[in-house]
Motif scaffolding. Structure first.
Motif, PDB file in Angstrom:
ATOM      1  N   GLU A 178       5.835   8.279  -0.155  1.00 22.36           N
ATOM      2  CA  GLU A 178       4.682   8.604  -1.005  1.00 22.36           C
ATOM      3  C   GLU A 178       3.351   8.340  -0.298  1.00 22.36           C
ATOM      4  OE1 GLU A 178       4.784  10.313  -3.688  1.00 22.36           O
ATOM      5  OE2 GLU A 178       6.966  10.294  -3.778  1.00 22.36           O
ATOM      6  N   ALA A 179       3.326   7.288   0.537  1.00 26.14           N
ATOM      7  CA  ALA A 179       2.096   7.007   1.293  1.00 26.14           C
ATOM      8  C   ALA A 179       1.836   8.141   2.275  1.00 26.14           C
ATOM      9  CB  ALA A 179       2.222   5.676   2.026  1.00 26.14           C
ATOM     10  N   GLY A 180       2.897   8.641   2.891  1.00 26.46           N
ATOM     11  CA  GLY A 180       2.777   9.775   3.827  1.00 26.46           C
ATOM     12  C   GLY A 180       2.218  10.999   3.130  1.00 26.46           C
ATOM     13  N   LYS A 181       2.731  11.268   1.928  1.00 26.75           N
ATOM     14  CA  LYS A 181       2.254  12.437   1.166  1.00 26.75           C
ATOM     15  C   LYS A 181       0.785  12.271   0.775  1.00 26.75           C
ATOM     16  CE  LYS A 181       6.641  13.360  -1.059  1.00 26.75           C
ATOM     17  NZ  LYS A 181       7.324  13.135  -2.327  1.00 26.75           N
ATOM     18  N   ALA A 182       0.399  11.024   0.449  1.00 25.98           N
ATOM     19  CA  ALA A 182      -0.988  10.764   0.016  1.00 25.98           C
ATOM     20  C   ALA A 182      -1.939  10.655   1.210  1.00 25.98           C
ATOM     21  CB  ALA A 182      -1.029   9.475  -0.802  1.00 25.98           C
ATOM     22  N   GLY A 183      -1.374  10.633   2.416  1.00 25.66           N
ATOM     23  CA  GLY A 183      -2.203  10.573   3.633  1.00 25.66           C
ATOM     24  C   GLY A 183      -2.801   9.200   3.875  1.00 25.66           C
ATOM     25  N   ILE A 184      -2.098   8.156   3.451  1.00 25.15           N
ATOM     26  CA  ILE A 184      -2.594   6.797   3.719  1.00 25.15           C
ATOM     27  C   ILE A 184      -1.542   5.995   4.484  1.00 25.15           C
ATOM     28  CG2 ILE A 184      -4.221   6.634   1.793  1.00 25.15           C
ATOM     29  CD1 ILE A 184      -2.098   5.094   0.236  1.00 25.15           C
ATOM     30  N   GLU A 185      -1.992   4.910   5.095  1.00 26.58           N
ATOM     31  CA  GLU A 185      -1.075   4.062   5.856  1.00 26.58           C
ATOM     32  C   GLU A 185      -0.019   3.474   4.914  1.00 26.58           C
ATOM     33  OE1 GLU A 185      -1.190  -0.068   8.495  1.00 26.58           O
ATOM     34  OE2 GLU A 185      -3.067   0.837   7.824  1.00 26.58           O
ATOM     35  N   LYS A 186       1.207   3.427   5.384  1.00 28.82           N
ATOM     36  CA  LYS A 186       2.292   2.903   4.536  1.00 28.82           C
ATOM     37  C   LYS A 186       2.077   1.408   4.270  1.00 28.82           C
ATOM     38  CE  LYS A 186       6.604   1.114   4.085  1.00 28.82           C
ATOM     39  NZ  LYS A 186       7.019  -0.174   4.501  1.00 28.82           N
ATOM     40  N   PRO A 187       1.968   1.023   3.007  1.00 31.24           N
ATOM     41  CA  PRO A 187       1.772  -0.409   2.739  1.00 31.24           C
ATOM     42  C   PRO A 187       3.078  -1.199   2.855  1.00 31.24           C
ATOM     43  CG  PRO A 187       1.749   0.834   0.682  1.00 31.24           C
ATOM     44  CD  PRO A 187       1.998   1.828   1.767  1.00 31.24           C
ATOM     45  N   ALA A 188       2.940  -2.445   3.255  1.00 35.97           N
ATOM     46  CA  ALA A 188       4.129  -3.315   3.300  1.00 35.97           C
ATOM     47  C   ALA A 188       4.412  -3.773   1.874  1.00 35.97           C
ATOM     48  CB  ALA A 188       3.841  -4.517   4.183  1.00 35.97           C
ATOM     49  N   LEU A 189       5.687  -3.831   1.522  1.00 32.76           N
ATOM     50  CA  LEU A 189       6.056  -4.258   0.170  1.00 32.76           C
ATOM     51  C   LEU A 189       6.454  -5.738   0.206  1.00 32.76           C
ATOM     52  CD1 LEU A 189       6.647  -3.478  -2.809  1.00 32.76           C
ATOM     53  CD2 LEU A 189       8.953  -2.873  -2.092  1.00 32.76           C
ATOM     54  N   HIS A 190       5.830  -6.518  -0.653  1.00 30.21           N
ATOM     55  CA  HIS A 190       6.129  -7.961  -0.714  1.00 30.21           C
ATOM     56  C   HIS A 190       6.623  -8.318  -2.107  1.00 30.21           C
ATOM     57  CE1 HIS A 190       4.351  -9.379   3.141  1.00 30.21           C
ATOM     58  NE2 HIS A 190       3.782  -8.193   3.054  1.00 30.21           N
ATOM     59  N   LEU A 191       7.578  -9.223  -2.120  1.00 26.91           N
ATOM     60  CA  LEU A 191       8.169  -9.677  -3.373  1.00 26.91           C
ATOM     61  C   LEU A 191       7.568 -11.029  -3.740  1.00 26.91           C
ATOM     62  CD1 LEU A 191      10.396  -8.434  -5.116  1.00 26.91           C
ATOM     63  CD2 LEU A 191      12.017  -9.935  -3.978  1.00 26.91           C
ATOM     64  N   LEU A 192       7.159 -11.144  -4.980  1.00 25.37           N
ATOM     65  CA  LEU A 192       6.539 -12.378  -5.456  1.00 25.37           C
ATOM     66  C   LEU A 192       7.549 -13.128  -6.317  1.00 25.37           C
ATOM     67  CD1 LEU A 192       3.535 -13.301  -5.192  1.00 25.37           C
ATOM     68  CD2 LEU A 192       3.157 -12.310  -7.437  1.00 25.37           C
ATOM     69  N   ARG A 225      -1.033  -3.937   1.601  1.00 29.33           N
ATOM     70  CA  ARG A 225       0.190  -4.575   1.098  1.00 29.33           C
ATOM     71  C   ARG A 225       0.265  -4.416  -0.415  1.00 29.33           C
ATOM     72  NH1 ARG A 225      -1.961  -9.003   3.781  1.00 29.33           N
ATOM     73  NH2 ARG A 225      -1.421  -8.943   5.960  1.00 29.33           N
ATOM     74  N   ILE A 226       1.482  -4.250  -0.890  1.00 25.77           N
ATOM     75  CA  ILE A 226       1.690  -4.212  -2.348  1.00 25.77           C
ATOM     76  C   ILE A 226       2.596  -5.389  -2.706  1.00 25.77           C
ATOM     77  CG2 ILE A 226       2.750  -2.934  -4.254  1.00 25.77           C
ATOM     78  CD1 ILE A 226       1.793  -0.353  -2.983  1.00 25.77           C
ATOM     79  N   TYR A 227       2.185  -6.151  -3.705  1.00 24.03           N
ATOM     80  CA  TYR A 227       2.969  -7.304  -4.165  1.00 24.03           C
ATOM     81  C   TYR A 227       3.567  -6.968  -5.537  1.00 24.03           C
ATOM     82  CZ  TYR A 227       0.798 -10.001  -0.456  1.00 24.03           C
ATOM     83  OH  TYR A 227       0.396 -10.465   0.770  1.00 24.03           O
ATOM     84  N   VAL A 228       4.844  -7.189  -5.650  1.00 23.46           N
ATOM     85  CA  VAL A 228       5.518  -6.964  -6.931  1.00 23.46           C
ATOM     86  C   VAL A 228       6.344  -8.206  -7.249  1.00 23.46           C
ATOM     87  CG1 VAL A 228       7.079  -5.481  -8.223  1.00 23.46           C
ATOM     88  CG2 VAL A 228       5.724  -4.508  -6.406  1.00 23.46           C
ATOM     89  N   SER A 229       6.238  -8.679  -8.480  1.00 24.39           N
ATOM     90  CA  SER A 229       7.016  -9.874  -8.831  1.00 24.39           C
ATOM     91  C   SER A 229       8.453  -9.501  -9.168  1.00 24.39           C
ATOM     92  CB  SER A 229       6.366 -10.592 -10.006  1.00 24.39           C
ATOM     93  OG  SER A 229       6.544  -9.844 -11.178  1.00 24.39           O
ATOM     94  N   ILE A 230       9.338 -10.477  -9.044  1.00 25.77           N
ATOM     95  CA  ILE A 230      10.751 -10.244  -9.377  1.00 25.77           C
ATOM     96  C   ILE A 230      10.859  -9.934 -10.873  1.00 25.77           C
ATOM     97  CG2 ILE A 230      13.047 -11.324  -9.470  1.00 25.77           C
ATOM     98  CD1 ILE A 230      12.159 -12.914  -6.963  1.00 25.77           C
ATOM     99  N   GLY A 231      10.021 -10.604 -11.661  1.00 22.92           N
ATOM    100  CA  GLY A 231      10.011 -10.355 -13.103  1.00 22.92           C
ATOM    101  C   GLY A 231       9.732  -8.895 -13.413  1.00 22.92           C
TER     102      GLY A 231
END
Lengths: 115, 249
Positions: free
Chosen positions: B127-141, B157-163
């Motif tokens: 999706e980042a490729g389609k939007a023309g932006i750098e691929k963000p790293a995914l982090h788990l909170l 970076r994108i942070y997503v909680s386990i919850g």
């Protein structure tokens, strides 16, 4: 001075039911817990997640993170089995009474056990 | 302590210095008014900094020319000037470092871990490729509270909680990631930080309500997710669950 009561004495009915489910199954995911309880009472998945998190913060529930291709989730388990938990509840209640009422509480216990 | 009258008012008797200061203040107000009208986030951020710089400039200019001598002669001034320089440099560095340190602290926090070679990571890359932006790293909170946010400093970076991951379905989770991707595309975190700085440093901030602007950012990020998914069903579902969690807790 206001006495700080033990967390065990402050369990809501839903928290108690969640703990009972955990004692029966040992390890459970939030969704499994939801399936365990939804037949017994009207409850939402989010409420179960809140309750499990609350119990975890109280130290009554342990959790580990599980990662799979499908996603991420916590695997919950009871920190104490039912017998240990009940013993701990009694211990806290008795200690609380002794701290608050001192000799009066001890005198009552002596009378009560003498019967 | 003798107050040097000439030092206090000398600055204001100098037409060149006064003109430069007034011009700077006028520019500051103009930048502020332009910023209020500007809808494009990047230009808004630039105008916020232009406003702050031109607003602070006359004060610094006064202090470094006449102001420091207004209390007690040249001797005092010689020690005050370096002290003020250090103060301004420290203030600027702490603001910059604060912004840089937040993502670094999150990166090295024991409560976060980077997710690699996961389906969601692959989804983000596509999706980042389609939007023309750098691929963000995914982090788990490591938190049961459903939350998601992004940081765009150093590396996106994108942070997503386990919850969050636990409560949402696959499609709802994708909607949340797309929402954060929408923020990264619009560089919303810069805008949020800049409005915070504006509130802190500019008295003009009382004349601006930044909330509609920040709400518009949320709406734009929502629209990005809805456009990509072709439906608002999943995003709304995710929001309902997050609200339900917050209400119950």
């Amino acid at each position: 001075m206001k006495q700080k009561s033990a967390p065990y004495l402050k369990l809501s009915p839903l928290e108690q039911e969640v703990l009972k489910c955990l004692w029966d199954k040992e390890k459970m995911y939030v969704r499994e817990m939801y399936n365990c309880l939804k037949g017994k009472r009207k409850v939402a998945l989010t409420s179960i997640a809140v309750i499990l998190d609350r119990l975890h913060k109280k130290g009554l529930v342990e959790r580990t993170v599980e990662t799979s291709r499908g996603g991420f989730r916590y695997l919950y388990g009871a920190a104490k089995n039912q017998v240990e938990f009940e013993k701990h509840m009694v211990e806290n209640a008795v200690n609380g009474l002794i701290t608050r009422f001192g000799k009066s509480a001890l005198s009552y216990f002596n009378e009560r056990f003498a019967k | 302590m003798a107050i040097c009258q000439e030092c206090v008012f000398g600055f204001f008797y100098d037409p060149v210095k006064v003109s430069i200061s007034l011009l700077s203040l006028a520019l500051s107000i103009w930048f502020f008014l332009m910023m209020k009208k500007q809808a494009e986030p990047r230009k808004k951020v630039m105008l916020i900094y232009a406003h702050l710089f031109t607003l602070i400039f006359p004060v610094v200019y006064y202090i470094f020319t006449n102001g420091c001598m207004s209390v007690a002669g040249m001797g005092f001034c010689n020690s005050l000037k370096p002290a003020l320089s250090i103060f301004f440099v420290t203030l600027l560095s702490s603001v910059i470092l604060g912004y840089l340190l937040t993502p670094l602290m999150l990166k090295f926090s024991s409560k976060t871990s980077q997710v690699e070679n996961h389906r969601l990571d692959g989804f983000l890359a596509a999706e980042a490729g389609k939007a023309g932006i750098e691929k963000p790293a995914l982090h788990l909170l490591d938190s049961a509270k459903p939350q998601a946010f992004c940081v765009s400093i150093l590396r996106p970076r994108i942070y997503v909680s386990i919850g969050m991951a636990e409560l949402l379905t696959k499609k709802e989770m994708e909607a949340v990631l797309l929402h954060e991707l929408g923020h990264l595309k619009r560089q919303s975190s810069w805008l949020k930080f800049s409005t915070y700085l504006h509130r802190l440093a500019s008295p003009f901030s009382v004349l601006t309500d930044f909330n509609p602007m920040l709400r518009a950012e949320e709406k734009a990020a929502d629209e990005f997710a809805v456009t990509v998914q072709g439906t608002s069903k999943y995003l709304l579902g995710a929001k309902r669950k997050v609200e339900s969690f917050q209400q119950f807790s």
